[in-house]
Design a protein around this motif. Structure first.
Motif, PDB file in Angstrom:
ATOM      1  N   LEU A  22       1.030  -1.261   0.029  1.00 27.57           N
ATOM      2  CA  LEU A  22      -0.144  -0.306   0.298  1.00 27.57           C
ATOM      3  C   LEU A  22       0.943   1.326  -0.332  1.00 27.57           C
ATOM      4  O   LEU A  22       0.591   2.455  -0.716  1.00 27.57           O
ATOM      5  N   ALA A  23       2.187   1.213   0.622  1.00 24.92           N
ATOM      6  CA  ALA A  23       3.066   3.196   0.682  1.00 24.92           C
ATOM      7  C   ALA A  23       3.355   2.828  -0.799  1.00 24.92           C
ATOM      8  O   ALA A  23       3.506   3.457  -0.890  1.00 24.92           O
ATOM      9  N   SER A  24       4.046   1.545  -1.490  1.00 21.85           N
ATOM     10  CA  SER A  24       4.568   1.705  -2.586  1.00 21.85           C
ATOM     11  C   SER A  24       3.032   2.233  -3.761  1.00 21.85           C
ATOM     12  O   SER A  24       3.413   2.815  -4.498  1.00 21.85           O
ATOM     13  N   LEU A  25       2.472   2.005  -3.506  1.00 23.85           N
ATOM     14  CA  LEU A  25       1.131   2.711  -4.071  1.00 23.85           C
ATOM     15  C   LEU A  25       0.792   4.211  -3.593  1.00 23.85           C
ATOM     16  O   LEU A  25       0.171   4.310  -4.582  1.00 23.85           O
ATOM     17  N   GLY A  26       1.520   4.397  -2.945  1.00 25.72           N
ATOM     18  CA  GLY A  26       0.957   6.013  -2.628  1.00 25.72           C
ATOM     19  C   GLY A  26       0.694   6.469  -1.428  1.00 25.72           C
ATOM     20  O   GLY A  26       0.516   7.289  -0.982  1.00 25.72           O
ATOM     21  N   HIS A  27       0.437   5.413  -0.772  1.00 24.24           N
ATOM     22  CA  HIS A  27      -0.708   5.811   0.814  1.00 24.24           C
ATOM     23  C   HIS A  27       0.387   6.110   1.828  1.00 24.24           C
ATOM     24  O   HIS A  27       1.989   5.175   1.256  1.00 24.24           O
ATOM     25  N   ARG A  28      -0.182   6.666   2.557  1.00 25.35           N
ATOM     26  CA  ARG A  28       1.438   6.940   4.120  1.00 25.35           C
ATOM     27  C   ARG A  28       0.831   5.803   5.031  1.00 25.35           C
ATOM     28  O   ARG A  28      -0.914   5.315   5.333  1.00 25.35           O
ATOM     29  N   VAL A  29       1.489   4.789   5.102  1.00 27.48           N
ATOM     30  CA  VAL A  29       1.553   3.915   5.950  1.00 27.48           C
ATOM     31  C   VAL A  29       2.325   3.305   7.543  1.00 27.48           C
ATOM     32  O   VAL A  29       3.287   3.474   7.531  1.00 27.48           O
ATOM     33  N   VAL A  30       1.125   3.213   8.574  1.00 25.26           N
ATOM     34  CA  VAL A  30       2.058   2.696   9.292  1.00 25.26           C
ATOM     35  C   VAL A  30       1.587   1.361   9.768  1.00 25.26           C
ATOM     36  O   VAL A  30       0.132   1.049   9.816  1.00 25.26           O
ATOM     37  N   CYS A  31       2.980   0.647  10.267  1.00 27.60           N
ATOM     38  CA  CYS A  31       1.901  -0.996  10.869  1.00 27.60           C
ATOM     39  C   CYS A  31       2.734  -0.793  12.363  1.00 27.60           C
ATOM     40  O   CYS A  31       3.706  -0.512  12.644  1.00 27.60           O
ATOM     41  N   SER A  32       1.575  -1.690  12.892  1.00 27.65           N
ATOM     42  CA  SER A  32       2.089  -1.826  14.395  1.00 27.65           C
ATOM     43  C   SER A  32       2.469  -3.599  14.128  1.00 27.65           C
ATOM     44  O   SER A  32       1.102  -4.274  13.366  1.00 27.65           O
ATOM     45  N   ASP A  33       2.799  -3.992  15.501  1.00 29.86           N
ATOM     46  CA  ASP A  33       3.418  -4.574  15.781  1.00 29.86           C
ATOM     47  C   ASP A  33       3.169  -5.363  17.548  1.00 29.86           C
ATOM     48  O   ASP A  33       3.718  -4.161  18.234  1.00 29.86           O
ATOM     49  N   ILE A  34       2.652  -6.216  18.037  1.00 25.89           N
ATOM     50  CA  ILE A  34       2.885  -6.633  19.088  1.00 25.89           C
ATOM     51  C   ILE A  34       4.829  -6.350  19.841  1.00 25.89           C
ATOM     52  O   ILE A  34       5.197  -6.853  21.608  1.00 25.89           O
ATOM     53  N   ASN A  35       5.330  -7.413  18.909  1.00 23.04           N
ATOM     54  CA  ASN A  35       6.672  -7.973  18.840  1.00 23.04           C
ATOM     55  C   ASN A  35       8.035  -6.242  18.421  1.00 23.04           C
ATOM     56  O   ASN A  35       7.884  -6.379  17.418  1.00 23.04           O
ATOM     57  N   ALA A  36       8.239  -6.624  19.432  1.00 22.60           N
ATOM     58  CA  ALA A  36       9.022  -5.128  19.825  1.00 22.60           C
ATOM     59  C   ALA A  36      10.919  -5.628  18.862  1.00 22.60           C
ATOM     60  O   ALA A  36      11.114  -4.845  18.222  1.00 22.60           O
TER      61      ALA A  36
END
Ligand SMILES: NC(=O)c1ccc[n+]([C@@H]2O[C@H](COP(=O)([O-])OP(=O)(O)OC[C@H]3O[C@@H](n4cnc5c(N)ncnc54)[C@H](O)[C@@H]3O)[C@@H](O)[C@H]2O)c1
Ligand SMILES: O=c1ccn([C@@H]2O[C@H](COP(=O)(O)OP(=O)(O)O[C@H]3O[C@H](CO)[C@@H](O)[C@H](O)[C@H]3O)[C@@H](O)[C@H]2O)c(=O)[nH]1
Length: 432
Positions: A22-36
């Protein structure tokens, strides 16, 4: 199409691919995870799963300022327009999909989701989950949309960017259209439907694929008994455009992180509405039998008893092109052989050697010739391309017995015969 502020929760095969693409399609993306640790690695552009093109997309996204990784979801969603849930939905006790993680994330973010935001389930979830999430979130100003993912491991980026179709379902039409618009640049056929139907598409598709494979494996067994050749039979079937050539390759049974759990989950959903589904039940039980059938072939190649016998294994992942061992048929065959007393030595080009899931009684080695060394038989379980071009004369010198059991019909029997080896495939006449 304007760039959207998107949050992707979960950075596994689906979440990381979704975020990076989705970032490569031009969107601004934040990815979250619980694994530090994972968040720290991804923030540095380090991708630890084997997916062609994914590391490059992640690094490009970070460099362009369109992709970032954060720990925990509540902080990330504050200004999101769309939030994708890409967290695990493993098989629960009783076979149904375990929705604990999906629900815990929904609880975590429900009070901080901005008004007008769309919460999207990309995780595979049973029919009714969107409705349940709407209730759980309890926010009339937040829409819930189902957007199942169909990518395959090993070609995740390619599949995401070149989808056969996009499926988006919601009981809020406007929200469904907003999610569909995110993929507009991909130009794929789009099915806009209600939430229940979108959720059902995913299970119906995976269970159909599993049924196709169980059918092919059964036809292969019949070919063996009747003296027909499964390779020619499936070629002849596949030219029929209603059938197609894809998913007609017999093997040690189908596995992976999806088909086994999704077939079990649909069976459980059917049971819950008192729908008897013997067809799907048979799809699953035939698959279990297929693994045992492969074990029988190997035992026969070892002269009748595997006790204390050294057996070499080529491949352990659930298919070639991935490092994923989840529900791998190869691993199950290895476990069954180990349980019957065999001493196993395995090589897999996709594994690093620190995998926790390996059965006891199995030693992982660094090259295929070591796996063959001193073995009574060699068994190909995963169709890695490089196994085709091994130095089979050298393999024959390393082996202690002449038989290679090829559970994927992946090798050229004539090449093996010329090296002095005997080839045993699936649904085909033995050679040598
Ligand atoms: N793997 C596939 O090929 C595939 C394809 C289509 C759909 N799916 C579906 O997508 C979903 C995810 O599958 P996957 O293979 O990507 O799983 P995965 O195990 O590879 O990744 C899941 C990620 O979610 C993270 N996570 C767990 N709990 C979390 C929480 N509370 N908050 C934030 N992150 C959390 C984990 O740390 C992990 O990074 C499943 O429902 C699966 O059925 C998978
Ligand atoms: O002709 C074939 C094709 C596949 N397989 C086996 O079937 C299993 C599943 O393969 P594949 O479908 O390629 O793997 P996944 O990456 O798990 O992808 C499936 O599961 C995903 C998760 O739901 C879906 O998104 C995909 O569309 C669906 O193909 C593996 O054990 C393969 O070895 C065969 O034995 N013969």
């Amino acid at each position: 199409m304007f760039a959207r502020r998107i949050v992707v929760v979960g950075t596994g095969y689906v979440g990381l691919t979704t975020g990076a693409c989705l970032a490569s399609l031009g969107h601004r993306v934040v990815c979250s995870d619980i694994n530090a640790e994972k968040v720290a690695q991804l923030s540095r552009g380090e991708v630890r799963i084997h997916e062609p093109g994914l590391a490059e997309l992640v690094q490009e996204g970070i460099a362009a300022g369109r992709l970032e990784f954060v720990l925990g979801s509540a902080g990330a969603v504050a200004d999101a327009e769309v939030v994708f849930l890409c967290v695990p939905t493993p098989m629960g006790s009783g076979g149904g999909a375990d929705l604990a993680v999906v629900e815990s994330v929904a609880r975590e973010v429900r009070e901080v989701l901005p008004a007008g935001c769309v919460l999207v389930t990309k995780s595979t979830v049973p029919v009714g989950t969107s409705a349940r999430l709407r209730e759980l979130v309890g926010r009339p100003d937040v829409a819930v949309v189902s957007n199942p993912e169909f990518l395959r491991e090993g070609s995740a980026v390619h599949d995401f960017l070149n989808p056969d179709r996009i499926v988006v379902g919601s009981d809020t039409q406007d929200a469904a259209e907003r999610v569909a618009a995110l993929y507009a640049r991909l130009g794929a056929p789009t099915v806009l439907t209600d939430a229940a139907s979108a959720e059902m598409v995913k299970y119906a598709a995976n269970c159909f694929l599993a049924t196709k494979l169980s059918y092919v494996n059964a036809i292969a067994e019949l070919c063996e008994r009747l003296g027909a050749d499964i390779t020619d039979v499936t070629e002849g079937m596949g030219y029929d455009r209603r059938i197609g050539q894809a998913f007609l390759q017999p093997g040690p049974g189908w596995g992976g992180s999806c088909l086994p759990k999704d077939t079990a989950a649909l069976l459980q959903v059917a049971d819950a509405v008192s729908f008897d589904f013997p067809l799907l039940q048979a799809t699953i039980s035939s698959n279990e039998r297929q693994r045992e059938r492969m074990v029988d072939k190997v035992v026969e190649a070892c002269g009748g008893s595997p006790v204390g016998v050294r057996i070499g294994l080529l491949g352990l992942t659930f298919k070639a092109g991935t490092d994923d061992l989840r529900d791998s048929p190869a691993l199950e065959v290895a476990r069954l052989l180990a349980a019957r007393g065999a001493e196993l030595v395995a090589f897999d080009p996709g594994l690093r050697g620190d995998e926790a899931e390996l059965p006891s009684g199995l030693t992982l080695v660094d090259d295929p010739y070591q796996a063959a060394k001193g073995a009574a038989a060699l068994v190909l379980l995963t169709e890695w391309q490089e196994f085709r071009t091994l130095d089979w004369t050298r393999v024959a010198q390393e082996l202690d017995g002449p038989v290679v059991v090829d559970t994927r019909n992946h090798l050229d029997p004539d090449v093996l015969r010329r090296a002095g080896l005997s080839w045993r495939g699936v649904g085909r006449t033995p050679v040598g």
